[in-house]
Design a protein around this motif. Structure first.
Motif, PDB file in Angstrom:
ATOM      1  N   ALA A   1       0.838  -1.200   0.000  1.00 40.98           N
ATOM      2  CA  ALA A   1       0.000   0.000   0.000  1.00 40.98           C
ATOM      3  C   ALA A   1       0.870   1.245   0.000  1.00 40.98           C
ATOM      4  CB  ALA A   1      -0.940  -0.004   1.207  1.00 40.98           C
ATOM      5  N   GLN A   2       1.949   1.223   0.761  1.00 48.88           N
ATOM      6  CA  GLN A   2       2.825   2.391   0.807  1.00 48.88           C
ATOM      7  C   GLN A   2       3.530   2.596  -0.530  1.00 48.88           C
ATOM      8  OE1 GLN A   2       5.382   2.513   4.201  1.00 48.88           O
ATOM      9  NE2 GLN A   2       6.027   4.567   3.770  1.00 48.88           N
ATOM     10  N   ALA A   3       4.034   1.526  -1.121  1.00 51.71           N
ATOM     11  CA  ALA A   3       4.688   1.642  -2.428  1.00 51.71           C
ATOM     12  C   ALA A   3       3.698   2.117  -3.482  1.00 51.71           C
ATOM     13  CB  ALA A   3       5.295   0.300  -2.828  1.00 51.71           C
ATOM     14  N   LYS A   4       2.483   1.599  -3.425  1.00 50.29           N
ATOM     15  CA  LYS A   4       1.448   2.016  -4.379  1.00 50.29           C
ATOM     16  C   LYS A   4       1.162   3.509  -4.232  1.00 50.29           C
ATOM     17  CE  LYS A   4      -3.279   0.845  -5.714  1.00 50.29           C
ATOM     18  NZ  LYS A   4      -4.445   0.015  -5.412  1.00 50.29           N
ATOM     19  N   TRP A   5       1.070   3.979  -2.985  1.00 53.59           N
ATOM     20  CA  TRP A   5       0.795   5.391  -2.741  1.00 53.59           C
ATOM     21  C   TRP A   5       1.943   6.270  -3.236  1.00 53.59           C
ATOM     22  CZ3 TRP A   5       3.181   8.788   0.868  1.00 53.59           C
ATOM     23  CH2 TRP A   5       2.543  10.015   1.006  1.00 53.59           C
ATOM     24  N   LEU A   6       3.205   5.868  -2.964  1.00 50.79           N
ATOM     25  CA  LEU A   6       4.350   6.650  -3.427  1.00 50.79           C
ATOM     26  C   LEU A   6       4.411   6.691  -4.955  1.00 50.79           C
ATOM     27  CD1 LEU A   6       6.995   5.415  -0.847  1.00 50.79           C
ATOM     28  CD2 LEU A   6       6.145   7.761  -1.069  1.00 50.79           C
ATOM     29  N   ASN A   7       4.101   5.574  -5.598  1.00 53.98           N
ATOM     30  CA  ASN A   7       4.087   5.544  -7.063  1.00 53.98           C
ATOM     31  C   ASN A   7       2.951   6.392  -7.628  1.00 53.98           C
ATOM     32  OD1 ASN A   7       6.358   3.892  -7.881  1.00 53.98           O
ATOM     33  ND2 ASN A   7       5.337   2.245  -6.791  1.00 53.98           N
ATOM     34  N   LYS A   8       1.836   6.429  -6.941  1.00 52.00           N
ATOM     35  CA  LYS A   8       0.726   7.286  -7.359  1.00 52.00           C
ATOM     36  C   LYS A   8       1.130   8.761  -7.281  1.00 52.00           C
ATOM     37  CE  LYS A   8      -4.099   8.148  -6.136  1.00 52.00           C
ATOM     38  NZ  LYS A   8      -5.163   7.776  -5.176  1.00 52.00           N
ATOM     39  N   MET A   9       1.838   9.117  -6.196  1.00 52.44           N
ATOM     40  CA  MET A   9       2.326  10.492  -6.061  1.00 52.44           C
ATOM     41  C   MET A   9       3.301  10.824  -7.193  1.00 52.44           C
ATOM     42  SD  MET A   9       0.774  11.856  -3.509  1.00 52.44           S
ATOM     43  CE  MET A   9       1.751  13.309  -3.149  1.00 52.44           C
ATOM     44  N   ALA A  10       4.185   9.876  -7.543  1.00 49.18           N
ATOM     45  CA  ALA A  10       5.153  10.102  -8.621  1.00 49.18           C
ATOM     46  C   ALA A  10       4.445  10.279  -9.963  1.00 49.18           C
ATOM     47  CB  ALA A  10       6.148   8.947  -8.686  1.00 49.18           C
ATOM     48  N   ARG A  11       3.391   9.495 -10.195  1.00 52.41           N
ATOM     49  CA  ARG A  11       2.631   9.645 -11.447  1.00 52.41           C
ATOM     50  C   ARG A  11       1.947  11.004 -11.526  1.00 52.41           C
ATOM     51  NH1 ARG A  11       1.490   4.323 -10.305  1.00 52.41           N
ATOM     52  NH2 ARG A  11      -0.567   4.828  -9.481  1.00 52.41           N
ATOM     53  N   ARG A  12       1.642  11.587 -10.376  1.00 51.45           N
ATOM     54  CA  ARG A  12       1.026  12.923 -10.322  1.00 51.45           C
ATOM     55  C   ARG A  12       2.067  14.042 -10.410  1.00 51.45           C
ATOM     56  NH1 ARG A  12      -3.424  12.248  -5.483  1.00 51.45           N
ATOM     57  NH2 ARG A  12      -4.839  10.899  -6.647  1.00 51.45           N
ATOM     58  N   GLY A  13       3.348  13.673 -10.419  1.00 50.48           N
ATOM     59  CA  GLY A  13       4.394  14.687 -10.552  1.00 50.48           C
ATOM     60  C   GLY A  13       5.016  15.122  -9.243  1.00 50.48           C
ATOM     61  N   TRP A  14       5.064  14.226  -8.250  1.00 48.15           N
ATOM     62  CA  TRP A  14       5.673  14.533  -6.963  1.00 48.15           C
ATOM     63  C   TRP A  14       6.734  13.494  -6.631  1.00 48.15           C
ATOM     64  CZ3 TRP A  14       4.878  19.151  -5.083  1.00 48.15           C
ATOM     65  CH2 TRP A  14       3.701  19.815  -5.417  1.00 48.15           C
ATOM     66  N   ARG A  15       7.965  13.969  -6.445  1.00 49.73           N
ATOM     67  CA  ARG A  15       9.101  13.106  -6.114  1.00 49.73           C
ATOM     68  C   ARG A  15       9.367  13.181  -4.614  1.00 49.73           C
ATOM     69  NH1 ARG A  15      15.394  13.835  -8.084  1.00 49.73           N
ATOM     70  NH2 ARG A  15      16.054  11.764  -7.407  1.00 49.73           N
ATOM     71  N   LEU A  16       9.610  12.036  -3.996  1.00 51.51           N
ATOM     72  CA  LEU A  16       9.912  11.994  -2.569  1.00 51.51           C
ATOM     73  C   LEU A  16      11.229  12.719  -2.300  1.00 51.51           C
ATOM     74  CD1 LEU A  16       9.017  10.861   0.210  1.00 51.51           C
ATOM     75  CD2 LEU A  16      10.394   8.848  -0.309  1.00 51.51           C
ATOM     76  N   ALA A  17      11.208  13.635  -1.331  1.00 50.20           N
ATOM     77  CA  ALA A  17      12.413  14.379  -0.961  1.00 50.20           C
ATOM     78  C   ALA A  17      12.929  13.954   0.403  1.00 50.20           C
ATOM     79  CB  ALA A  17      12.142  15.877  -0.969  1.00 50.20           C
ATOM     80  N   ASP A  18      12.018  13.651   1.343  1.00 51.13           N
ATOM     81  CA  ASP A  18      12.438  13.293   2.689  1.00 51.13           C
ATOM     82  C   ASP A  18      11.271  12.644   3.420  1.00 51.13           C
ATOM     83  OD1 ASP A  18      14.175  13.031   4.802  1.00 51.13           O
ATOM     84  OD2 ASP A  18      13.975  15.101   5.485  1.00 51.13           O
ATOM     85  N   THR A  19      11.585  11.954   4.513  1.00 53.12           N
ATOM     86  CA  THR A  19      10.554  11.354   5.344  1.00 53.12           C
ATOM     87  C   THR A  19      10.790  11.747   6.790  1.00 53.12           C
ATOM     88  OG1 THR A  19      11.809   9.329   5.770  1.00 53.12           O
ATOM     89  CG2 THR A  19      10.375   9.330   3.833  1.00 53.12           C
TER      90      THR A  19
END
Length: 197
Positions: A13-31
């Motif tokens: 679920a977490q990987a799916k959510w992060l990939n969904k954010m990336a498809r929307r144009g958001w790259r993970l910067a920090d946690t």
């Protein structure tokens, strides 16, 4: 920079959510403990995978992160649970030596590793062999199995020694069942993977 909060308990679920954010144009910067920071990117430019490393010693986890960095991936360690106190220790019977007692000096708040790569066709999978994936699933199942067995043993012992009534011992059985559910899910996934071998 945009911050989002995410409380998903499952790795997929977490990987799916992060990939969904990336498809929307958001790259993970920090946690952080509760939040994830993102920066704008081209939609679909990156892919993410999440792995459980809570059974690894701190050194093993660092080696794994360095290995992934050597493959050209970016990594972040992430907590599974909220730990708001200092000096906390947790017993992890399923952990490897150096990870059986979790603390701030070992692997506490570093149970997950998030891995980023530039997008490629297909799903981003960290494990290329069925045996590797089976090892991870067995480790996750073992962690829940120990907890389920401990609570079941406490429930049976409290009844056998007449320390409480059957109704009062129900709490032990409820916790045993709560930990048995993920155990059953991991067992089903293990059996499914074995059938494909």
């Amino acid at each position: 920079m945009v911050k989002y909060r995410y409380f998903g308990p499952m790795l997929r679920a977490q990987a799916k959510w992060l990939n969904k954010m990336a498809r929307r144009g958001w790259r993970l910067a920090d946690t952080g403990k509760l939040d994830y920071s993102f920066v704008p990117c081209e939609p679909g430019e990156y892919q993410y995978a999440v792995d459980y490393v809570g059974n690894f010693s701190r050194g093993h986890g660092e080696d794994y992160a360095q290995f992934l960095a050597g493959c050209g991936y970016r990594t972040w360690f992430k907590n599974v649970n909220l730990q708001w106190s200092r000096g906390k220790l947790r017993w992890n019977p399923a952990g490897e030596p150096g990870a059986r007692i979790s603390s701030e000096r070992t692997n506490l708040d570093r149970e997950l590793i998030i891995v980023e790569r530039r997008a490629e066709p297909g799903e981003f999978r960290l494990y290329t062999t069925v045996e590797d994936e089976l090892d991870v699933l067995r480790g996750m199942r073992r962690k829940h199995l120990y907890a389920a067995l401990i609570f079941a043993a406490l429930g049976a012992l409290s009844l056998a020694l007449k320390l409480c009534t059957p109704v009062e011992s129900l709490a032990f059985w409820v916790f045993a069942a709560i930990f048995a559910v993920p155990c059953a899910v991991y067992t089903a996934r293990i059996l499914s993977l074995r059938s494909r071998e």
